[in-house]
Design a protein around this motif. Sequence first.
Motif, short mmCIF file in Angstrom:
data_model
loop_
_atom_site.label_atom_id
_atom_site.label_comp_id
_atom_site.label_asym_id
_atom_site.label_seq_id
_atom_site.Cartn_x
_atom_site.Cartn_y
_atom_site.Cartn_z
N PHE A 197 0.79 -1.12 -0.05
CA PHE A 197 -0.09 0.03 0.08
C PHE A 197 0.98 1.29 0.12
O PHE A 197 0.57 2.26 0.78
N ALA A 198 2.09 1.30 -0.71
CA ALA A 198 2.97 2.33 -0.78
C ALA A 198 2.18 3.54 -1.44
O ALA A 198 2.42 4.96 -1.26
N LYS A 199 1.41 3.16 -2.26
CA LYS A 199 0.64 4.34 -2.78
C LYS A 199 -0.06 5.36 -2.21
O LYS A 199 -0.36 6.48 -2.24
N LEU A 200 -0.37 4.84 -0.84
CA LEU A 200 -1.36 5.52 0.25
C LEU A 200 -0.51 6.46 1.00
O LEU A 200 -0.67 7.38 1.76
N ILE A 201 0.94 6.07 0.97
CA ILE A 201 2.03 6.90 1.98
C ILE A 201 2.60 8.02 1.24
O ILE A 201 3.13 8.05 0.22
N LYS A 202 2.38 9.19 1.92
CA LYS A 202 3.08 10.42 1.25
C LYS A 202 4.52 10.37 1.31
O LYS A 202 4.95 9.91 2.26
N PRO A 203 5.22 10.64 0.30
CA PRO A 203 6.36 10.37 0.03
C PRO A 203 7.45 10.87 0.99
O PRO A 203 8.40 10.32 1.36
N ASP A 204 7.02 12.07 1.48
CA ASP A 204 8.12 12.66 2.51
C ASP A 204 7.47 12.29 3.91
O ASP A 204 7.93 12.94 5.11
N GLY A 205 6.76 11.37 4.11
CA GLY A 205 5.99 11.23 5.43
C GLY A 205 6.27 9.99 6.16
O GLY A 205 7.19 9.22 5.91
N LEU A 206 5.78 9.77 7.01
CA LEU A 206 6.08 8.30 8.03
C LEU A 206 5.55 7.11 7.13
O LEU A 206 4.44 7.12 6.96
N GLN A 207 6.28 6.09 7.26
CA GLN A 207 5.88 4.91 6.81
C GLN A 207 5.14 4.37 7.79
O GLN A 207 4.98 4.71 9.12
N MET A 208 4.21 3.01 7.55
CA MET A 208 3.62 2.48 8.36
C MET A 208 4.32 1.90 9.51
O MET A 208 5.15 1.27 9.33
N HIS A 209 3.82 1.98 10.90
CA HIS A 209 4.52 1.52 11.74
C HIS A 209 3.68 1.64 12.96
O HIS A 209 2.39 2.04 13.07
N ILE A 210 3.91 0.76 13.91
CA ILE A 210 3.07 0.56 15.25
C ILE A 210 3.59 1.31 16.24
O ILE A 210 4.63 1.27 16.70
N ARG A 211 2.66 1.97 16.96
CA ARG A 211 2.93 2.63 18.16
C ARG A 211 1.74 2.79 19.10
O ARG A 211 0.83 2.29 18.85
N GLY A 212 1.99 3.66 20.28
CA GLY A 212 0.91 3.72 21.10
C GLY A 212 0.31 5.04 20.95
O GLY A 212 0.20 5.44 19.72
N PRO A 213 -0.69 5.27 21.77
CA PRO A 213 -1.61 6.56 21.49
C PRO A 213 -0.73 7.92 21.36
O PRO A 213 0.22 7.99 21.87
N PHE A 214 -1.13 8.98 20.77
CA PHE A 214 -0.61 10.25 20.74
C PHE A 214 -1.06 10.87 21.86
O PHE A 214 -2.29 10.57 22.50
N ASP A 215 -0.63 11.85 22.45
CA ASP A 215 -0.61 12.69 23.73
C ASP A 215 -2.14 13.42 23.42
O ASP A 215 -2.71 13.49 24.31
N VAL A 216 -2.51 13.67 22.10
CA VAL A 216 -3.83 14.58 22.12
C VAL A 216 -5.15 13.53 22.00
O VAL A 216 -6.10 14.00 21.93
N GLU A 217 -4.72 12.04 22.14
CA GLU A 217 -5.74 11.15 21.90
C GLU A 217 -6.53 10.92 23.37
O GLU A 217 -5.40 10.84 24.06
N ASP A 218 -7.67 10.88 23.39
CA ASP A 218 -8.22 10.71 24.84
C ASP A 218 -9.16 9.59 24.91
O ASP A 218 -9.65 9.25 25.90
N ASP A 219 -9.37 8.80 23.66
CA ASP A 219 -10.08 7.85 23.68
C ASP A 219 -9.43 6.39 23.25
O ASP A 219 -8.48 6.46 22.34
N HIS A 220 -9.81 5.43 23.91
CA HIS A 220 -9.18 3.91 23.60
C HIS A 220 -7.58 3.83 23.66
O HIS A 220 -6.93 3.44 22.39
N ARG A 221 -7.09 4.56 24.66
CA ARG A 221 -5.49 4.74 24.71
C ARG A 221 -4.98 3.08 24.90
O ARG A 221 -3.58 3.29 24.74
N ASP A 222 -5.52 2.33 25.34
CA ASP A 222 -4.92 1.14 25.51
C ASP A 222 -4.83 0.34 24.29
O ASP A 222 -4.09 -0.98 24.12
#
Length: 360
Positions: free
Chosen positions: A306-331
């Motif tokens: 699915f490389a077509k979906l990824i912005k050329p100068d952006g982040l590749q697909m990766h697994i991580r935890g919630p962002f600081d601004v997220e307040d739901d489903h943080r688990d």
Amino acid sequence: MIDPARGTSAPPESIKHKRADDPIILAALDGLLAQVGANVDSSDGRYVKDLLVNALKLIPDGRDTGELKLITGAVKELRYAYRVFGQYPEPHKITIFGSARTPKDHPDYALAVEFSRLMGERGWMSITGAGGGIMEAGLAGPGREKSFGVGIRLPFEQTANQVIAGDSKMMVFRYFFTRKLMFISQAEAVALFPGGFGTMDEAFETLTLIQTGKAAMLPIVMLQGKGVTYWNQFDQFIREGLLARGWISEEDLSLYKLCETAEEAAEHIDRFYRIYHSSRYIKDDLIIRLKNRLRDADVADLNKRFAKLIKPDGLQMHIRGPFDVEDDHRDLPRLVFTHTRYAYGKIRQLIDAINACEPA
């Protein structure tokens, strides 16, 4: 039209009155908000304050009575509907569209009852237009306790069906646009049965909102009774009338699925949520919440496929935890990448690929 001299499209405001964003007016609004229990420094408090400021701006704008009536009515309808749905936050909800004219002895009606019953048994609540035909069938399956009625005031239509009439989850709207907003914003799946102009309008609006990224990705199933070819003809038109002319993309065909049976449709919806949970954007980064973490090898494979979906100068697909601004489903773990913000049909295919993976 913008006035070049003032650089604004708004009419001149009278110097006899304060502007809606005058510090004195804003301070008064802060006091009103505090009196009804709002935290004026919170994001929610700021949103409500902004709503009030824009309401006050309607006065110097010189809006006529009809426009004021529409804006006020729309806000009232949305507030009340959100309040009703807000009392049932946990159960999954499916919106069912179809003709109000389908007779009870029609195979479409029987299939709608069977399908909605299956969804109710799987813990889902049904949302329909509360009229007769398919709308009644979509509520008869799960029953009154697991049903929402989202009606519309029409001079020639019947009142609410016997399943939902008089229930606290029955809502009646004046405007189609507010009603359709609730149909889509509160649903985690959509089922389409044969119908007329209204059903076609709802089908194409749902597809358009998802295709353009204006609505959350969700499964759309199309069902028809035995011997009925309604959605086969629809699919043929989409392929020959739209795709062949280049007016949609090949991946857009993934946004909907024709199902032969109620069981197949229910299974398709369940599979959509096998690993996928939900998603949101933070700027151009797409955050896909997962019920289970994916294996590193599968993430690498998804990056390639699915490389077509990824912005050329952006982040590749990766697994991580919630962002600081997220307040739901943080688990929940997240699959994150920078999205190009187009080819949403390909996002649907990505979700299918995610659901085909084995959890880490």
